[in-house]
Design a protein around this motif. Structure first.
Motif, PDB file in Angstrom:
ATOM      1  N   GLN A  77      49.636 -51.907  14.841  1.00 35.10           N
ATOM      2  CA  GLN A  77      48.612 -50.921  14.956  1.00 35.10           C
ATOM      3  C   GLN A  77      47.442 -51.641  15.464  1.00 35.10           C
ATOM      4  OE1 GLN A  77      47.711 -48.754  11.318  1.00 35.10           O
ATOM      5  NE2 GLN A  77      49.957 -47.771  11.379  1.00 35.10           N
ATOM      6  N   THR A  78      46.581 -51.035  16.460  1.00 34.39           N
ATOM      7  CA  THR A  78      45.408 -51.539  17.304  1.00 34.39           C
ATOM      8  C   THR A  78      44.287 -50.799  16.614  1.00 34.39           C
ATOM      9  OG1 THR A  78      46.608 -51.942  19.245  1.00 34.39           O
ATOM     10  CG2 THR A  78      44.426 -52.134  19.247  1.00 34.39           C
ATOM     11  N   VAL A  79      43.427 -51.534  15.776  1.00 31.84           N
ATOM     12  CA  VAL A  79      42.173 -50.776  15.483  1.00 31.84           C
ATOM     13  C   VAL A  79      41.111 -51.115  16.385  1.00 31.84           C
ATOM     14  CG1 VAL A  79      40.362 -51.161  13.388  1.00 31.84           C
ATOM     15  CG2 VAL A  79      42.983 -51.661  12.987  1.00 31.84           C
ATOM     16  N   THR A  80      40.520 -49.795  16.791  1.00 31.81           N
ATOM     17  CA  THR A  80      39.479 -49.681  17.638  1.00 31.81           C
ATOM     18  C   THR A  80      38.204 -49.455  16.983  1.00 31.81           C
ATOM     19  OG1 THR A  80      40.824 -48.642  19.360  1.00 31.81           O
ATOM     20  CG2 THR A  80      38.638 -48.463  19.598  1.00 31.81           C
ATOM     21  N   ALA A  81      37.260 -50.527  17.196  1.00 33.66           N
ATOM     22  CA  ALA A  81      35.964 -50.341  16.399  1.00 33.66           C
ATOM     23  C   ALA A  81      35.168 -49.316  17.207  1.00 33.66           C
ATOM     24  CB  ALA A  81      35.171 -51.558  16.717  1.00 33.66           C
ATOM     25  N   SER A  82      34.336 -48.663  16.126  1.00 33.01           N
ATOM     26  CA  SER A  82      33.478 -47.629  16.564  1.00 33.01           C
ATOM     27  C   SER A  82      32.206 -47.721  17.206  1.00 33.01           C
ATOM     28  CB  SER A  82      33.098 -46.544  15.404  1.00 33.01           C
ATOM     29  OG  SER A  82      34.031 -46.280  14.437  1.00 33.01           O
ATOM     30  N   PRO A  83      32.077 -47.251  18.381  1.00 34.85           N
ATOM     31  CA  PRO A  83      30.862 -47.764  19.165  1.00 34.85           C
ATOM     32  C   PRO A  83      29.460 -47.618  18.444  1.00 34.85           C
ATOM     33  CG  PRO A  83      31.737 -45.585  19.861  1.00 34.85           C
ATOM     34  CD  PRO A  83      32.575 -45.916  18.934  1.00 34.85           C
ATOM     35  N   THR A  84      28.814 -48.514  18.509  1.00 29.75           N
ATOM     36  CA  THR A  84      27.477 -48.515  18.001  1.00 29.75           C
ATOM     37  C   THR A  84      26.532 -47.334  18.666  1.00 29.75           C
ATOM     38  OG1 THR A  84      27.473 -50.775  17.504  1.00 29.75           O
ATOM     39  CG2 THR A  84      25.248 -49.730  17.405  1.00 29.75           C
ATOM     40  N   PRO A  85      25.881 -46.607  17.857  1.00 29.56           N
ATOM     41  CA  PRO A  85      25.261 -45.369  18.407  1.00 29.56           C
ATOM     42  C   PRO A  85      24.032 -45.959  19.035  1.00 29.56           C
ATOM     43  CG  PRO A  85      25.118 -45.344  16.049  1.00 29.56           C
ATOM     44  CD  PRO A  85      25.971 -46.294  16.520  1.00 29.56           C
ATOM     45  N   THR A  86      23.289 -45.382  19.952  1.00 27.45           N
ATOM     46  CA  THR A  86      22.314 -45.661  20.833  1.00 27.45           C
ATOM     47  C   THR A  86      21.192 -44.937  20.253  1.00 27.45           C
ATOM     48  OG1 THR A  86      23.306 -45.936  22.949  1.00 27.45           O
ATOM     49  CG2 THR A  86      21.192 -45.885  22.841  1.00 27.45           C
ATOM     50  N   PRO A  87      19.955 -45.574  19.699  1.00 29.42           N
ATOM     51  CA  PRO A  87      19.087 -44.776  19.164  1.00 29.42           C
ATOM     52  C   PRO A  87      18.231 -43.965  20.191  1.00 29.42           C
ATOM     53  CG  PRO A  87      18.209 -47.140  19.289  1.00 29.42           C
ATOM     54  CD  PRO A  87      19.785 -47.176  19.498  1.00 29.42           C
ATOM     55  N   GLU A  88      17.874 -42.738  19.390  1.00 33.03           N
ATOM     56  CA  GLU A  88      17.200 -41.734  20.605  1.00 33.03           C
ATOM     57  C   GLU A  88      15.845 -41.979  20.479  1.00 33.03           C
ATOM     58  OE1 GLU A  88      16.810 -37.076  21.128  1.00 33.03           O
ATOM     59  OE2 GLU A  88      17.881 -37.856  19.607  1.00 33.03           O
ATOM     60  N   ILE A  89      14.868 -42.580  21.572  1.00 33.03           N
ATOM     61  CA  ILE A  89      13.683 -42.647  21.460  1.00 33.03           C
ATOM     62  C   ILE A  89      12.844 -41.528  22.398  1.00 33.03           C
ATOM     63  CG2 ILE A  89      11.735 -44.273  22.014  1.00 33.03           C
ATOM     64  CD1 ILE A  89      13.928 -46.617  21.866  1.00 33.03           C
ATOM     65  N   VAL A  90      11.996 -41.160  21.646  1.00 34.28           N
ATOM     66  CA  VAL A  90      11.135 -39.786  22.242  1.00 34.28           C
ATOM     67  C   VAL A  90       9.631 -40.269  22.101  1.00 34.28           C
ATOM     68  CG1 VAL A  90      10.680 -37.660  22.197  1.00 34.28           C
ATOM     69  CG2 VAL A  90      12.946 -38.204  21.652  1.00 34.28           C
ATOM     70  N   VAL A  91       8.975 -40.190  23.099  1.00 31.57           N
ATOM     71  CA  VAL A  91       7.506 -40.328  23.296  1.00 31.57           C
ATOM     72  C   VAL A  91       6.727 -39.011  23.677  1.00 31.57           C
ATOM     73  CG1 VAL A  91       5.539 -41.625  24.490  1.00 31.57           C
ATOM     74  CG2 VAL A  91       7.720 -42.635  24.288  1.00 31.57           C
ATOM     75  N   THR A  92       6.026 -38.678  22.813  1.00 33.54           N
ATOM     76  CA  THR A  92       5.348 -37.238  23.021  1.00 33.54           C
ATOM     77  C   THR A  92       3.671 -37.292  22.907  1.00 33.54           C
ATOM     78  OG1 THR A  92       5.467 -36.713  20.769  1.00 33.54           O
ATOM     79  CG2 THR A  92       7.145 -35.948  22.396  1.00 33.54           C
ATOM     80  N   THR A 136       8.727 -41.691  18.559  1.00 31.02           N
ATOM     81  CA  THR A 136       9.637 -41.557  17.452  1.00 31.02           C
ATOM     82  C   THR A 136      11.239 -41.936  17.710  1.00 31.02           C
ATOM     83  OG1 THR A 136      10.351 -39.364  18.216  1.00 31.02           O
ATOM     84  CG2 THR A 136       8.565 -39.366  16.817  1.00 31.02           C
ATOM     85  N   VAL A 137      11.732 -42.442  16.677  1.00 34.31           N
ATOM     86  CA  VAL A 137      12.961 -43.063  16.883  1.00 34.31           C
ATOM     87  C   VAL A 137      13.998 -42.417  16.018  1.00 34.31           C
ATOM     88  CG1 VAL A 137      14.665 -45.181  16.725  1.00 34.31           C
ATOM     89  CG2 VAL A 137      12.277 -45.415  17.498  1.00 34.31           C
ATOM     90  N   ASP A 138      14.925 -41.555  16.662  1.00 28.47           N
ATOM     91  CA  ASP A 138      15.976 -40.796  15.861  1.00 28.47           C
ATOM     92  C   ASP A 138      15.094 -39.754  14.973  1.00 28.47           C
ATOM     93  OD1 ASP A 138      17.976 -41.910  17.086  1.00 28.47           O
ATOM     94  OD2 ASP A 138      18.401 -43.517  15.274  1.00 28.47           O
ATOM     95  N   GLY A 139      13.963 -39.176  15.507  1.00 23.64           N
ATOM     96  CA  GLY A 139      13.313 -38.268  14.593  1.00 23.64           C
ATOM     97  C   GLY A 139      12.285 -38.835  13.629  1.00 23.64           C
ATOM     98  N   VAL A 140      12.091 -40.050  13.550  1.00 25.66           N
ATOM     99  CA  VAL A 140      11.099 -40.807  12.637  1.00 25.66           C
ATOM    100  C   VAL A 140      10.104 -41.313  13.516  1.00 25.66           C
ATOM    101  CG1 VAL A 140      10.721 -42.380  10.822  1.00 25.66           C
ATOM    102  CG2 VAL A 140      13.043 -41.103  11.053  1.00 25.66           C
ATOM    103  N   GLU A 141       8.546 -41.045  13.159  1.00 25.53           N
ATOM    104  CA  GLU A 141       7.638 -41.545  13.675  1.00 25.53           C
ATOM    105  C   GLU A 141       7.704 -43.255  13.597  1.00 25.53           C
ATOM    106  OE1 GLU A 141       2.859 -41.100  13.588  1.00 25.53           O
ATOM    107  OE2 GLU A 141       3.980 -39.162  13.440  1.00 25.53           O
ATOM    108  N   THR A 142       7.495 -43.997  14.401  1.00 27.19           N
ATOM    109  CA  THR A 142       7.345 -45.373  14.545  1.00 27.19           C
ATOM    110  C   THR A 142       6.011 -45.884  15.094  1.00 27.19           C
ATOM    111  OG1 THR A 142       8.410 -45.759  16.640  1.00 27.19           O
ATOM    112  CG2 THR A 142       9.975 -45.778  14.423  1.00 27.19           C
ATOM    113  N   LYS A 143       5.334 -45.137  15.731  1.00 31.08           N
ATOM    114  CA  LYS A 143       4.030 -45.347  16.588  1.00 31.08           C
ATOM    115  C   LYS A 143       3.171 -44.392  16.673  1.00 31.08           C
ATOM    116  CE  LYS A 143       2.243 -48.711  19.988  1.00 31.08           C
ATOM    117  NZ  LYS A 143       2.921 -49.554  21.196  1.00 31.08           N
ATOM    118  N   ARG A 144       1.906 -44.475  16.560  1.00 32.04           N
ATOM    119  CA  ARG A 144       0.827 -43.555  17.037  1.00 32.04           C
ATOM    120  C   ARG A 144      -0.363 -44.331  17.820  1.00 32.04           C
ATOM    121  NH1 ARG A 144      -0.823 -38.180  14.933  1.00 32.04           N
ATOM    122  NH2 ARG A 144       1.413 -37.909  14.191  1.00 32.04           N
TER     123      ARG A 144
END
Length: 225
Positions: A77-92, A136-144
């Protein structure tokens, strides 16, 4: 079908099947298989071969200590690693409206009695709007980061008036001269009964009987007040 009537190719096939039966099941199994082949008058060679196939499989012994499951190779059986999710960065851009507190000041008023105070101008808070760049990164505020600030309404300073007026002390009043008293001579003798009486002299000034107390002989005089 009889052995004598078989073709050379059919006979060769039967010999191969019988040999295999002897190797797997022994002589007894081979004899039974030959009986089936010789006595059968209607079955073809492929049918004999098909009949012998289950005998070969059922008679094959399983080596001791060997699992039949392990004898069959299992595909890997060939085990395929799950892809690493790309963080969603939003600037408002975000704005906040906040009050601007008013200042307080005092002024002095010489027309208001000292010790008194009152608010002559009521203070009013102003208002301002501050604009921020929010990350915000994945909905969490990181910088203001503050971008700019606007004054919507200027504050009004509160003014309190403090009184400084002090009323002057009342002037000393001269004793009233008794009505009907004759003009006196300054320094002259006066009766003991007039002790403390104020009278006027011809010069317009007022004098008191015994104003300086009795003299060495105990007499009173009209003295200046």
């Amino acid at each position: 079908m009889r052995w004598g009537t078989m073709t050379t190719k059919a006979k060769a096939t039967v010999v191969v099947v019988v040999a295999a039966a002897i190797w797997v099941g022994g002589v007894g199994s081979a004899g039974a298989l030959v009986g089936v082949v010789v006595s059968s008058t209607s079955a073809s060679v492929p049918s004999v071969t098909a009949a012998a196939r289950p005998l070969l499989h059922s008679a094959a012994p399983t080596p001791s200590g060997v699992s039949t499951d392990s004898a069959v190779p299992t595909p890997s059986q060939t085990v395929t690693a799950s892809p690493t999710p790309t963080p969603e960065i939003v600037v408002t851009m975000v704005s906040e409206r906040t009050p601007v507190p008013f200042a307080r000041t005092t002024v002095e008023d010489s027309t208001v009695p000292k010790g008194e105070s009152h608010v002559t101008t009521a203070g009013v808070d102003g208002a301002k709007t501050t604009f921020y760049r929010v990350t915000t990164v994945d909905g969490v505020e990181t910088k203001r980061q503050q971008v700019r600030e606007e004054l919507n309404r200027a504050p009004v300073a509160e003014v309190t008036t403090i009184g400084t007026y002090v009323a002057p002390a009342p002037a000393a009043q001269e004793p009233s001269v008794p009505q009907g008293h004759a003009l006196i001579t300054p320094g002259a003798f006066c009766a003991d009964a007039e002790n403390g009486v104020v009278a006027q002299a011809a010069n317009g000034r007022s004098y008191t009987c015994g104003g300086h107390g009795p003299d060495a002989n105990g007499h009173l005089h009209w003295n200046t007040m």
